[in-house]
Design an enzyme around this catalytic site. Structure first.
Site, PDB file in Angstrom:
ATOM      1  N   GLN A 199     -47.731  20.200  81.309  1.00  0.00           N
ATOM      2  CA  GLN A 199     -48.730  20.554  80.308  1.00  0.00           C
ATOM      3  C   GLN A 199     -50.155  20.347  80.820  1.00  0.00           C
ATOM      4  OE1 GLN A 199     -47.788  19.799  75.993  1.00  0.00           O
ATOM      5  NE2 GLN A 199     -46.271  18.396  76.832  1.00  0.00           N
ATOM      6  N   LYS A 229     -44.076  10.642  72.953  1.00  0.00           N
ATOM      7  CA  LYS A 229     -44.865   9.839  73.892  1.00  0.00           C
ATOM      8  C   LYS A 229     -45.792   8.861  73.184  1.00  0.00           C
ATOM      9  CE  LYS A 229     -48.824  12.932  74.563  1.00  0.00           C
ATOM     10  NZ  LYS A 229     -49.813  11.984  74.034  1.00  0.00           N
ATOM     11  N   THR A 230     -46.367   9.271  72.041  1.00  0.00           N
ATOM     12  CA  THR A 230     -47.283   8.372  71.336  1.00  0.00           C
ATOM     13  C   THR A 230     -46.542   7.149  70.817  1.00  0.00           C
ATOM     14  OG1 THR A 230     -48.635  10.273  70.675  1.00  0.00           O
ATOM     15  CG2 THR A 230     -48.986   8.210  69.491  1.00  0.00           C
ATOM     16  N   ASP A 244     -52.983   7.456  78.403  1.00  0.00           N
ATOM     17  CA  ASP A 244     -52.363   8.615  77.756  1.00  0.00           C
ATOM     18  C   ASP A 244     -52.857   9.902  78.437  1.00  0.00           C
ATOM     19  OD1 ASP A 244     -50.873  10.094  75.973  1.00  0.00           O
ATOM     20  OD2 ASP A 244     -52.289   9.898  74.319  1.00  0.00           O
ATOM     21  N   GLU A 245     -52.039  10.956  78.397  1.00  0.00           N
ATOM     22  CA  GLU A 245     -52.400  12.288  78.913  1.00  0.00           C
ATOM     23  C   GLU A 245     -52.915  12.208  80.349  1.00  0.00           C
ATOM     24  OE1 GLU A 245     -51.499  14.752  77.309  1.00  0.00           O
ATOM     25  OE2 GLU A 245     -51.761  14.518  75.150  1.00  0.00           O
ATOM     26  N   ARG A 268     -44.756  24.821  71.258  1.00  0.00           N
ATOM     27  CA  ARG A 268     -45.441  24.504  70.000  1.00  0.00           C
ATOM     28  C   ARG A 268     -44.541  24.838  68.804  1.00  0.00           C
ATOM     29  NH1 ARG A 268     -47.728  20.956  71.716  1.00  0.00           N
ATOM     30  NH2 ARG A 268     -46.449  21.472  73.531  1.00  0.00           N
TER      31      ARG A 268
END
Length: 755
Positions: free
Chosen positions: A264, A46-47, A233-234, A610
């Site tokens: 998330q 995503k970044t 973002d987020e 993770r």
């Protein structure tokens, strides 16, 4: 035909920065006009998409740097974006509108501070300043700050600010009985005081922006002209105020691109609203939704396990992670006898991985609750494996643990002046520095311990009458606890000390988010003591543990909570404590119902994803809870794991009495040769785990029955006369005439008719 199928075969001519993206990532970067929601699963890049999209806006001359507002949640994420964009464009990005919600809102507010009664050079208060200001207001209103601590009052105000509620928008009953029913008045007084000080807190930065935009259409229109494109973002972590701020800024161009993952969203307890991302298409009609599902982090088995669990949530937009990488280990599930065996198992696995060449820094143990780290810390210390606790201190370094240990040390060792100083005013007894200095002076002159000096001064005029009463009561408590050392089991003594000192009650009355975790840690501390024969033996063990803890920055395994792990990744992840009540957390479900359960499931999804190469889930058949053993059942999340992506890492030896089969254990148990319970069979009254063919049951220590009965009148040396309202073995709950309701050991009271 799915979006993935449509895009996979597309040619990728164009700028080099776009050539590095996969087809779906590229589609997200090139969809410049109108509202766009990029649902970016864990590990899907995503970044890279967000930064490439910003670069593409500039390189294609759709917008200049000053016409783009790019919003992140953390300074770390903002720095990473700036570094990547600077490298891709070969130009510095200082001065761009790229930063956190708070930093960008502060920048806007300084331009329009006068609209909300501030000057442009206003101060942004930190938490300590806020609490100090609230304390002043409580004192001015004659509100008992013990009943309503400043931190609790501030927490209520902050939650209102997160929801963009100013004092004038609140109804009289919104505050309930907080601060004696005066909380809304305190909120208004707090805001007025901030204006007088030319100050704002972090919540005000968003709140004041919204106020300015809603009051001054011309100012909002100016920012509409300024910002042609918004990148966020987020997005799943936004609260109501952040959501409204973004909507106001985007309402003209509608060129807003939000990147996030509804699966998330795990910060509901601090104001995040998962509904913000779920209703994006309703808020922005005609929005394009692009799903990033190709994962570059984890094995196929890990992704399948995570996807199967999260698929049970109803409140989600839906996506399925996949990877082109073949092979990899299945997710392993281990059932252990108890918490100690679980810690031993995980420690041995880490040691074996290290021998295979894994770096410890690429291994993490992710727990649901902070108190769980204690057993793992001690096991790693025994094995000599260095570790770090991320997001908080090590178990024995935590505030509440150090306080409790100081109480125990004072009872065991009267000469321990350092421990005595720590507990003399904890919880608050009104003993200030002047009184403590008087005690120190007497101890020096008489060459005696501080505690003995305190005893002696209670019979003199050196202390004020009230201080004499307070200190005498404390010293009598300590003497009584010390007298009980030979009679009571040391775990019972520890509970008595924590309860009768008021220390447990102090945290029970604390309404801050940290308080429940501190109480859990205290329970874990008492449980840990049961492994030692005496209080002295336990305190010696703690001293040795503290002495051997390594604070170096070398290769170390990581212990942290699942909440702290979001955004991180490791080669190997251990996920212990997957048991009903612990994970999913019972308190979260009790307080928030289905929404709480679904957030817990999202936390499980975060934990599994993770892991890059290996994930190992463990649960214990029984755990010691506050000194007593309790049989547990596996988490429902284990039942939701797909059997084809799981393997048993240890003898399962236990099948859930509910008929625990479904998508997992039934297959595993049969493959391992275990007989399942008959369909519809009634569960046994208690289950007995079987380890290596031997059945056993761990029972709590038997407690004697009390000779007192309900409604009996009794006398307690400290609390006076009272009436017994409940009997629990040798513990009594007594409604004292003057001291209120207390729980005490029956050995500390006598029948009133025998006096």
């Amino acid at each position: 035909m799915s979006e993935r199928t449509n895009l996979v075969g597309r040619d990728a001519p164009g700028p080099s920065y776009l050539a590095t993206l996969n087809p779906v990532q590229r589609a997200a970067a090139e969809a410049l006009d109108g509202p766009v929601l990029v649902l970016a699963g864990a590990g899907t890049g995503k970044t890279r998409v967000l930064t490439t999209r910003l670069v593409h806006l500039i390189a294609s001359r759709r917008a200049g740097p000053g016409q783009i507002l790019a919003v992140t949640f953390t300074n770390k994420a903002a720095r990473e974006m700036r570094d990547r964009i600077g490298a891709m464009l070969g130009t510095p990005v200082e001065g761009w509108w790229l930063g956190t919600f708070h930093s960008l809102a502060a920048r806007i507010l300084r331009r329009h501070a006068e609209e909300v009664g501030l000057k442009s050079n206003f101060t942004i208060l930190d938490t300590d300043d806020q609490i100090r200001l609230i304390k002043q207001l409580l004192q001015a209103e004659s509100i008992d700050d013990k009943r309503w601590p400043a931190r609790v009052v501030l927490g209520v105000i902050e939650r209102w600010k997160d929801r963009a509620l100013t004092p004038d928008k609140l109804k009289p009953d919104d505050g309930g009985d907080v601060a004696g029913g005066k909380i809304i008045h305190l909120y208004a007084a707090y805001q007025e005081r901030l204006r007088t000080l030319n100050a704002a807190d972090f919540g005000d930065l968003m709140l004041h922006n919204i106020t300015v935009f809603q009051r001054r259409a011309d100012i909002l229109a100016d920012y509409h002209r300024r910002f042609r494109y918004l990148l966020v973002d987020e997005y799943q972590d936004t609260n109501v105020a952040q959501y409204l701020w973004l909507r106001l800024l985007a309402q003209a161009s509608h060129n807003i691109c939000c990147v996030g993952d509804d699966d998330q969203s795990i910060y509901g307890w601090r104001g995040a609203e998962v509904g913000n991302i779920l209703r994006f298409e309703t808020d922005f009609p005609g929005a394009k939704v692009i799903r990033l599902e190709q994962n570059y982090r984890s094995t196929a088995h890990i992704l399948a396990a995570a996807s199967a669990v999260i698929a049970h949530n109803q409140g989600r937009l839906g996506k399925t992670l996949w990877t082109e990488e073949a092979g990899g280990e299945k997710v392993r599930v281990a059932a252990l006898a108890d918490g100690e065996e679980e810690a031993r198992f995980v420690g041995d696995e880490i040691e074996a991985l290290q021998r295979k060449g894994y770096a410890l820094r690429q291994i993490a143990v992710l727990v649901r609750a902070g108190f769980q780290t204690r057993e793992f810390e001690e096991r790693l210390l025994i094995l000599g494996l260095p570790y770090r606790v991320v997001g908080g201190p090590r178990f024995y370094e935590r505030l509440e643990i150090r306080d409790a240990l100081a109480y125990f040390r004072v009872v065991l060792q009267p000469e321990d002046d350092l421990a005595f100083e720590r507990i003399i005013n904890t919880p608050k007894r009104g003993i200030g520095d002047a009184t403590l200095q008087t005690l120190r002076q007497a101890a020096r002159v008489l060459a005696i311990p501080l505690a003995e000096a305190a005893w002696r001064l209670t019979d003199t005029d050196e202390l004020k009458p009230r201080m004499r009463i307070v200190i005498r009561a404390l010293m009598q408590d300590i003497a009584r606890w010390r007298a009980e050392m030979g009679r009571l089991p040391h775990t019972d003594l520890a509970r008595m000390i924590l309860d009768e000192s008021g220390y447990t009650a102090m945290w029970q009355a604390d309404k801050t988010p940290e308080a429940p975790g501190r109480l859990e840690n205290l329970k874990e501390l008492v449980a840990a003591m049961a492994d030692f024969e005496t209080l002295g033996g336990f305190l010696e063990h703690v001293s040795l543990v503290m002495e051997t803890q390594d604070s170096s920055d070398g290769d170390m395994a990581t212990l942290m909570t699942l909440h702290s792990a979001k955004g991180l990744e490791f080669d190997v992840v251990f996920l212990p404590g997957w048991e009903e009540g612990l994970f999913p957390n019972q308190r979260a479900m009790d307080e928030n119902g289905i929404a709480g359960l679904e957030e817990e499931r999202r936390l499980a999804y975060v934990g599994i994803t993770r892991a890059r190469q290996r994930a190992l889930i463990t649960y214990a058949h029984s755990r010691r809870v506050y000194g007593a053993w309790a049989t547990t059942i596996p988490s429902r999340f284990i039942e939701e794991l797909p059997g084809e992506d799981i393997e048993i890492a240890a003898d399962p030896s236990f099948i859930d009495q509910r008929g625990f089969g479904g998508a997992g254990f039934e297959v595993w148990a049969r493959d391992a040769g275990y007989r399942l319970p008959r369909a519809g069979a009634q569960p046994p009254a208690r289950s007995f785990p079987v380890i290596e063919g031997t059945a056993f049951e761990v029972k709590p220590r038997a407690r004697p029955s009390s000779s007192f009965v309900r409604d009996a009148r009794v006398f307690h040396q400290k609390f006076g006369y009272g009436t017994v309202i409940a009997v629990d073995n040798d513990k009594l709950e007594i409604a004292f005439d003057q001291a209120g309701t207390k729980k005490v050991m029956d050995s500390f009271v006598v029948a009133a008719d025998k006096l």
